[in-house]
Enzyme design. Structure first.
Site, PDB file in Angstrom:
ATOM      1  CG  ASP A  74      -0.322  -0.077   2.538  1.00 24.44           C
ATOM      2  OD1 ASP A  74       0.672  -0.817   2.678  1.00 24.44           O
ATOM      3  OD2 ASP A  74      -0.795   0.596   3.477  1.00 24.44           O
ATOM      4  CG  HIS A  75       3.201   2.549   2.479  1.00 25.49           C
ATOM      5  ND1 HIS A  75       3.210   3.771   3.140  1.00 25.49           N
ATOM      6  CD2 HIS A  75       2.378   1.750   3.207  1.00 25.49           C
ATOM      7  CE1 HIS A  75       2.445   3.693   4.222  1.00 25.49           C
ATOM      8  NE2 HIS A  75       1.925   2.479   4.278  1.00 25.49           N
TER       9      HIS A  75
END
EC number: 3.1.-.-
Length: 305
Positions: free
Chosen positions: A68-69
Site C-alpha cells: 500500500d506504499h
C-alpha cells in the site's frame, strides 16, 4: 513548501480514499522541486486530479516495501517514459527497493528513457542539496521502515544597502560577498564584515513525514520542533493494543507524540478502511483532545508549511 495528499487510506483503498502517497511541492524561487513520499497503487491516477505532472517529479522517498506504499511505483515510472520529457529521477528507500523496481521493469518488458537512480538507505542524513537536507529515521514496523525529516536551511537576511552606503561602501561586486556574510577589504584598507549588515536570517521550514510505525525511540528526534508532522493514525484509542501489535499507532499516540515533540501542526493520515466519514471525525476529535493543532488529511487535501 506545500503538502498534497494523494492517498490517505491504510492497507486498502476505499471509495473516497486511495492508499498512501504524499506530494511535497518545494516552491523554491530558484530551485523548484516536486517530491513524492510513498507510492501506493493508483498514485499516478490520483496525480491526474491535481495540477502536478509525474514527469516533473525529481525525487521519490519510499518508507517501506508494503504494497500500500509501493505498488504504484512501476506504473508511474513507465508512464513517465511514455509521456516523454521526464526529468531525471532519484528513488530513495530501504534495502530491496532496487530489486523490486528493477525486477518489475524487467519482467514486464518495461524501461525508462530518463536517468533513474535508486538509493538504498540506512538511518542518517541521505540528502543535502544546499537548500535543504533530508534525514531518515528507522521506525518500528514488521518491515524495515523509515520516516523522513525535511529541513530547509535558514534563509540569509537581506543586505542593508543603506547602511553600507552610509559607511561609504558603494554598490558593486563586493555586495555579493557581503550578502553572503563574507568579510571584505576595501580599497582604502577598511575591513567590512558582511554579517554586520545583514538582517536576521529567516528560519527554514521543516516537515516530518512518518512511515508506518508503532511508538518508538527515534520518533521524538524525527519530529522534534518541526513545523508540520505527518503521522499515521490507523486505529482509534480503544484499539491501541491491536495497532501496536501490527506496527501501527493509535490516535492518542500520534497526538501525544506531537505534544511531546512540540510540533507546530499534526496532520493525521493512513486511516483504516473500517472508518467512514463520521468515524474519521471521531479519530480527529481524539487527537485534538490531546493536541488541538491537529488536522485530518483527506485525498487531495493541501496544506501549506
Amino acid at each position: 513548501m506545500e503538502l498534497i495528499f494523494l492517498g490517505t487510506s491504510a492497507g486498502v483503498p476505499t471509495r473516497t480514499r486511495n492508499v498512501t502517497a504524499i506530494l511535497l511541492n518545494l516552491q523554491h524561487p530558484t530551485q523548484a522541486g516536486l517530491w513524492l513520499f510513498d507510492c501506493g497503487e493508483g498514485t499516478q491516477h490520483q496525480m491526474l486530479n491535481t495540477a502536478f505532472n509525474p514527469g516533473k517529479l525529481d525525487r521519490i522517498f519510499i518508507s517501506h516495501l508494503h504494497g500500500d506504499h509501493l505498488f504504484g511505483l512501476p506504473g508511474l515510472l513507465c508512464s513517465r517514459s511514455m509521456a516523454g520529457n521526464a526529468q531525471p529521477l532519484t528513488i530513495y528507500g530501504p534495502k530491496g527497493i532496487r530489486e523490486f523496481t528493477e525486477t518489475a521493469l524487467r519482467l514486464s518488458g518495461s524501461w525508462t528513457d530518463y536517468p533513474l537512480e535508486i538509493v538504498e538507505i540506512t538511518a542518517g542524513e541521505i540528502l543535502n542539496d544546499g537548500l535543504r537536507k533530508v534525514t531518515a529515521f528507522a521506525l518500528e514496523h514488521p518491515l524495515e521502515c523509515y520516516g523522513y525529516r525535511i529541513e530547509e536551511h535558514d534563509k540569509p537576511g537581506a543586505l542593508d544597502a543603506s547602511a553600507l552606503k552610509a559607511a561609504g561602501v558603494k554598490p558593486g561586486p563586493l555586495f555579493q560577498d557581503l550578502k553572503a556574510g563574507k568579510t571584505v577589504t576595501l580599497n582604502d584598507g577598511r575591513v567590512i564584515n558582511g554579517a554586520d549588515f545583514l538582517a536576521p536570517a529567516t528560519p527554514g521550514k521543516s516537515v516530518a513525514i512518518f512511515g508506518d510505525t508503532a511508538p518508538c525511540a527515534s520518533a521524538i528526534t524525527l519530529a522534534k520542533g518541526v513545523d508540520v508532522m505527518v503521522h499515521e493514525a490507523t486505529l482509534d484509542t480503544s484499539m491501541e493494543e491491536k495497532a501496536n501489535s501490527r506496527g501501527h499507532s493509535s490516535t492518542r499516540q500520534a497526538a501525544q507524540l506531537a505534544h511531546n515533540a512540540e510540533v507546530g501542526q499534526l496532520i493525521i493520515t493512513h486511516v483504516s478502511s473500517r472508518y467512514d466519514d463520521r468515524g474519521c471525525q471521531r479519530l480527529l476529535a481524539e487527537c485534538q483532545a490531546i493536541f488541538p493543532a491537529t488536522a485530518l488529511a483527506h485525498d487531495f487535501a493541501v496544506f501549506t508549511v
